[in-house]
Motif scaffolding. Structure first.
Motif, short mmCIF file in Angstrom:
data_model
loop_
_atom_site.label_atom_id
_atom_site.label_comp_id
_atom_site.label_asym_id
_atom_site.label_seq_id
_atom_site.Cartn_x
_atom_site.Cartn_y
_atom_site.Cartn_z
N VAL A 145 2.67 29.83 38.13
CA VAL A 145 2.56 30.40 40.14
C VAL A 145 2.95 29.34 41.09
N SER A 146 1.95 27.70 40.25
CA SER A 146 1.78 26.90 41.29
C SER A 146 3.11 25.78 41.32
N THR A 147 3.42 25.87 40.16
CA THR A 147 5.06 25.16 40.85
C THR A 147 6.15 26.02 40.63
N GLY A 148 5.49 27.64 40.54
CA GLY A 148 7.02 28.32 41.26
C GLY A 148 7.16 28.50 42.41
N ILE A 149 6.28 28.14 43.20
CA ILE A 149 6.53 28.51 44.48
C ILE A 149 7.51 27.51 45.36
N PRO A 150 6.77 26.12 45.40
CA PRO A 150 7.86 24.95 46.01
C PRO A 150 8.93 25.36 45.22
N PHE A 151 9.15 25.41 44.24
CA PHE A 151 10.72 25.32 43.54
C PHE A 151 11.19 26.69 44.49
N THR A 152 10.83 27.63 44.69
CA THR A 152 11.57 29.01 45.93
C THR A 152 12.04 27.93 46.50
N LEU A 153 11.54 26.71 47.32
CA LEU A 153 12.43 25.97 47.89
C LEU A 153 13.72 25.20 47.89
N VAL A 154 13.30 25.02 46.33
CA VAL A 154 14.94 24.18 46.00
C VAL A 154 15.64 25.15 45.52
N VAL A 155 15.63 26.39 45.60
CA VAL A 155 16.56 27.94 44.93
C VAL A 155 17.20 28.17 45.63
N LEU A 156 16.55 28.26 46.68
CA LEU A 156 17.16 28.63 48.53
C LEU A 156 18.16 27.84 48.90
N MET A 157 17.85 26.92 48.59
CA MET A 157 18.95 25.48 49.03
C MET A 157 20.29 25.02 48.06
N MET A 158 20.03 25.50 46.91
CA MET A 158 20.71 25.43 46.53
C MET A 158 22.16 26.67 46.50
N CYS A 159 21.40 27.81 46.62
CA CYS A 159 22.14 28.47 46.87
C CYS A 159 23.17 28.24 48.33
N TYR A 160 22.71 27.59 49.14
CA TYR A 160 23.34 27.63 50.29
C TYR A 160 24.45 25.72 49.93
N CYS A 161 24.00 25.30 49.09
CA CYS A 161 24.90 24.19 48.58
C CYS A 161 26.42 24.87 47.32
N LEU A 162 25.68 25.64 46.91
CA LEU A 162 26.48 25.97 45.69
C LEU A 162 27.72 27.16 46.55
N TRP A 163 27.27 27.88 48.30
CA TRP A 163 28.35 28.61 48.85
C TRP A 163 29.39 27.41 49.56
N LEU A 164 29.04 26.01 49.75
CA LEU A 164 29.87 25.02 50.41
C LEU A 164 30.60 24.73 49.11
N ALA A 165 30.38 24.40 48.12
CA ALA A 165 30.80 24.21 46.59
C ALA A 165 32.02 24.85 46.57
N LEU A 166 31.76 26.22 46.62
CA LEU A 166 32.47 27.28 46.35
C LEU A 166 33.65 27.93 46.99
N ARG A 167 33.52 27.72 48.47
CA ARG A 167 34.28 27.47 48.90
C ARG A 167 35.76 26.02 49.52
N ALA A 168 34.90 25.05 48.41
CA ALA A 168 35.74 23.93 48.64
C ALA A 168 36.63 24.14 47.67
N GLU A 169 35.17 24.78 45.94
CA GLU A 169 36.86 25.21 45.27
C GLU A 169 38.10 26.25 45.75
N ARG A 170 37.83 27.05 46.27
CA ARG A 170 38.40 28.32 46.35
C ARG A 170 39.53 27.93 47.30
N ALA A 171 40.11 27.06 48.30
CA ALA A 171 40.64 26.32 48.96
C ALA A 171 41.48 25.49 47.92
N LYS A 172 41.44 24.67 46.78
CA LYS A 172 42.07 24.37 46.01
C LYS A 172 42.57 25.25 45.23
N MET A 173 42.63 26.65 44.92
CA MET A 173 43.36 27.81 44.23
C MET A 173 44.59 27.97 45.02
#
Length: 533
Positions: free
Chosen positions: A505-533
Motif C-alpha cells: 500500500v505504501s508504494t501503491g498510493i504514490p504510484f497512483t499519480l504516476v499511472v494517472l499521468m501515464m493515461c494522459y500521455c498515452l492518449w496524446l501518443a495514440l492520437r498522434a499514431e492514429r493521425a499517421k494511419m
C-alpha cells in the motif's frame, strides 16, 4: 528539433516524439554489468538497507506496518477508488474509440507469440498466486466472518438472492477495475517502446509532457518509484504464496508451518526461480506459464465437476448479473458504511494492483508487439475478468454451499473461527474426493505460480534498472530475483501479513499519480499514431 516543440503546438496530431537519447547512454558497466546510473544504485542500496533494518528491528517493524496499512487505506480511500474508476473508464473508451485500431509496433508488426502463449503468460503474470490464495478465502470471509460485518455494502445474505454476495464482492476485487490498471500501464509502455522507439521503461511514457527532461532526475525518480512499487507489490504475493505452501506442507506431509519453514521455502523457491531466470524467457517463464495454466485448468475442471457443473454455471451467471448491477455502488467511495469490506479489502486491493502494475504492465508490454490497442485492451481486461470471476464463483461458491449444508469444517476453522487464510484452500479441498492426489498437485501449482512471478518480476525490475535494455547481463536478473526473496523474508519476519500488505500500500498510493499521468500521455501518443494511419 526544439526540445519543447510538442508542448508548444496545440494540435497533438502533429506532435513529434523523436529524441536524440540513445538506449543505455547513461549506463555504467562495472564488472561486466550494464546498469543505469543512478536508478540501479539508488534502488538497490535503499532496498538492501530496508532489508537489514527490518531484520534487525523485527518488533518495531511489525508495530510500524501494523499501524501503516490501516492508516493509509482509511485516509486515501477516496483517492484510490476514484483513480481506479477513472483508469477503468479510460480503458473501456479505448475499445470503442478510433485509436483502438492503432497497432503496437506499427501497422506491419506481427505478434511474437500465439494467442495461447500470449494469454497464458499475461494471465500467469497478472494473477500469480492470488486465485489459489483468495479463491476460497474471500467469498467465505465476506459472507460469514465478523458476524456479517465484512459483507459488501452491508447486504444481508439471509435475504433471498443474496446468498452469494461474498462472491460478488470478491469479483469486484479481481475483475474489471484491477485489470484496467494493468492494461493502462502495459499499453502505455508498449506504445512508447514499439511505436515511438523509446526505451522500455516507465519514464518513456512521460515524454509528451517532460520532453528531454525525462532522461534526467524526473525520469530517475519515476523509475526508482516503479522499482519500489514492483518489488513490494511482488513480495506481498511471494510472502502469501510461501505461507500457503507452508500450510499445504502441513496438510499433506505434517510439517509444522513455523517461521523457519516459511523462510526456507522462500529460499528454496527463489532458488528454483533463479534456475528459470538462467533458462531465459522462452525456456523459462513461458514454459512454466503454460504448465501452470494447464495445471490450473485441470484443478478447476476437477472442482467444478465434483461440486456440480450445472450449479456452478447457474451460480456464475447469477453473480455476474449482480456484479454488473452493484458495480456503481461498489465503485463509489463516499458514504460507505461497510468499512470492514471497504477499508480492510477494497482500498488495499487497489493499492496492491497499482503497486503490481509496473511489473505486470512492463511484462505484458514486452510480449504484446503486433496486437492492436483494441485487441490488447479486450484481452487484458475483459477475458481475465470473466476467468477470475468463474474461478472465484466455483471455488468460493462451492465452499459457501458446503458451509450452508453444515460441512467444510476445514474452511470454517481457517476462515471463520480463526483467521488463518493460508489454510482456506486446503480446508476446502479436504471436503472433495481424491484429496491425497489433488492437494499435492495444488501445492506444486502454487510453487510454479510463485516461480513465474519471481522470474517475471526480476525481468521487469532488471529492465527498469538497466535503462530499458531488454538484453542486460543475466547476472543482474539473478541479483534482483535474490533481493525479492530477501525482502519477502524481511517483511514476513517483521510483521507477517500486515507488513506485506503495508509495504504494498505504501508504494501503491504514490504510484497512483504516476499511472494517472501515464493515461494522459498515452492518449496524446495514440492520437498522434492514429493521425499517421
Amino acid at each position: 528539433m526544439p526540445e519543447n516543440k510538442k508542448m508548444l503546438d496545440p494540435d497533438p496530431r502533429v506532435w513529434d516524439f523523436e529524441t536524440e537519447y540513445e538506449l543505455g547512454q547513461d549506463n555504467i558497466r562495472p564488472f561486466g554489468l550494464d546498469i543505469h546510473n543512478p536508478v540501479f544504485l539508488i534502488s538497490s542500496i535503499l532496498i538492501a538497507g530496508f532489508v537489514l533494518i527490518a531484520l534487525a528491528n523485527q518488533e518495531a517493524a511489525a508495530a510500524f506496518f501494523g499501524w501503516l496499512r490501516p492508516w493509509l487505506t482509511s485516509t486515501f480511500d477516496w483517492f484510490l477508488v476514484l483513480s481506479v474508476d477513472a483508469i477503468t473508464l479510460f480503458c473501456l473508451a479505448l475499445i470503442i474509440l478510433p485509436v483502438g485500431s492503432v497497432r503496437i509496433g506499427g501497422k506491419d508488426a506481427k505478434p511474437d507469440y500465439s494467442y495461447a502463449g500470449w494469454i497464458a503468460m499475461m494471465f500467469a503474470a497478472g494473477i500469480g498466486i492470488g486465485l489459489l490464495f483468495f479463491g476460497v478465502l474471500e467469498p467465505v470471509y465476506y459472507n460469514f466472518s465478523e458476524g456479517g460485518g465484512a459483507r459488501p455494502l452491508g447486504i444481508d445474505i439471509n435475504e433471498p438472492g443474496n446468498e452469494y454476495i461474498g462472491i460478488v464482492g470478491t469479483i469486484h476485487h479481481w475483475g474489471l477495475e484491477g485489470w484496467a490498471v494493468y492494461a493502462a500501464v502495459g499499453l502505455s509502455l508498449a506504445i512508447f517502446c514499439y511505436n515511438l522507439e523509446l526505451p522500455l521503461t516507465l519514464r518513456s511514457a512521460f515524454y509528451p509532457i517532460l520532453g528531454e527532461r525525462v532522461w534526467g532526475w524526473w525520469g530517475h525518480a519515476i523509475d526508482t518509484l516503479a522499482v519500489f512499487a514492483t518489488l513490494f507489490g511482488l513480495t506481498t504475493s511471494l510472502g502469501l504464496g510461501a505461507q500457503q505452501v507452508a500450510a499445504g506442507l502441513y496438510e499433506v506431509f505434517g510439517i509444522e508451518p513455523t517461521p523457519t519453514v516459511v523462510v526456507l521455502l522462500i529460499i528454496g523457491i527463489t532458488a528454483i526461480a533463479l534456475g528459470s531466470v538462467l533458462l531465459g524467457m522462452d525456456a523459462g517463464v513461458k514454459r512454466l506459464s503454460e504448465i501452470n495454466m494447464v495445471m490450473a485448468v485441470g484443478l478447476f475442471v476437477f472442482v467444478i465437476l465434483v461440486t456440480g457443473i450445472g450449479t456452478a454455471i447457474a451460480r456464475y451467471f447469477s453473480v455476474m448479473v449482480d456484479y454488473v448491477q452493484l458495480l456503481p455502488a461498489l465503485s463509489n467511495p463516499f458514504g460507505r458504511e461497510d468499512t470492514s469490506y471497504f477499508h480492510g479489502w477494497t482500498t488495499f486491493y487497489w493499492a496492491w494492483w497499482i503497486a503490481w502494475s509496473p511489473f505486470v504492465g512492463m511484462f505484458i508490454a514486452r510480449i504484446s508487439k503486433g496486437r492492436t490497442v483494441r485487441e490488447f485492451v479486450l484481452c487484458a481486461l475483459i477475458a481475465p475478468t470473466a476467468v477470475c470471476a468463474l474461478w472465484m464463483s466455483t471455488f468460493g461458491g462451492g465452499a459457501i454451499d458446503m458451509l450452508n449444508a453444515g460441512g467444510a469444517e476445514g474452511v470454517k476453522a481457517t476462515v471463520i473461527d480463526s483467521y488463518k487464510p493460508e489454510g482456506a484452500l486446503f480446508g476446502f479441498l479436504k471436503e472433495l474426493p481424491l484429496y491425497s492426489i489433488v492437494a499435492p498437485i495444488s501445492l506444486v501449482l502454487i510453487v510454479i505460480f510463485f516461480v513465474t512471478s519471481s522470474d517475471s518480476g526480476s525481468l521487469v525490475i532488471d529492465t527498469i534498472t538497466a535503462g530499458g535494455k531488454m538484453d542486460a547481463p543475466v547476472i543482474q536478473r539473478v541479483f534482483w530475483c535474490t533481493l525479492e526473496g530477501l525482502v519477502a523474508i524481511a517483511l514476513l519476519l517483521g510483521g507477517g501479513l500486515s507488513a506485506l500488505q503495508g509495504a504494498a500500500v505504501s508504494t501503491g498510493i504514490p504510484f497512483t499519480l504516476v499511472v494517472l499521468m501515464m493515461c494522459y500521455c498515452l492518449w496524446l501518443a495514440l492520437r498522434a499514431e492514429r493521425a499517421k494511419m
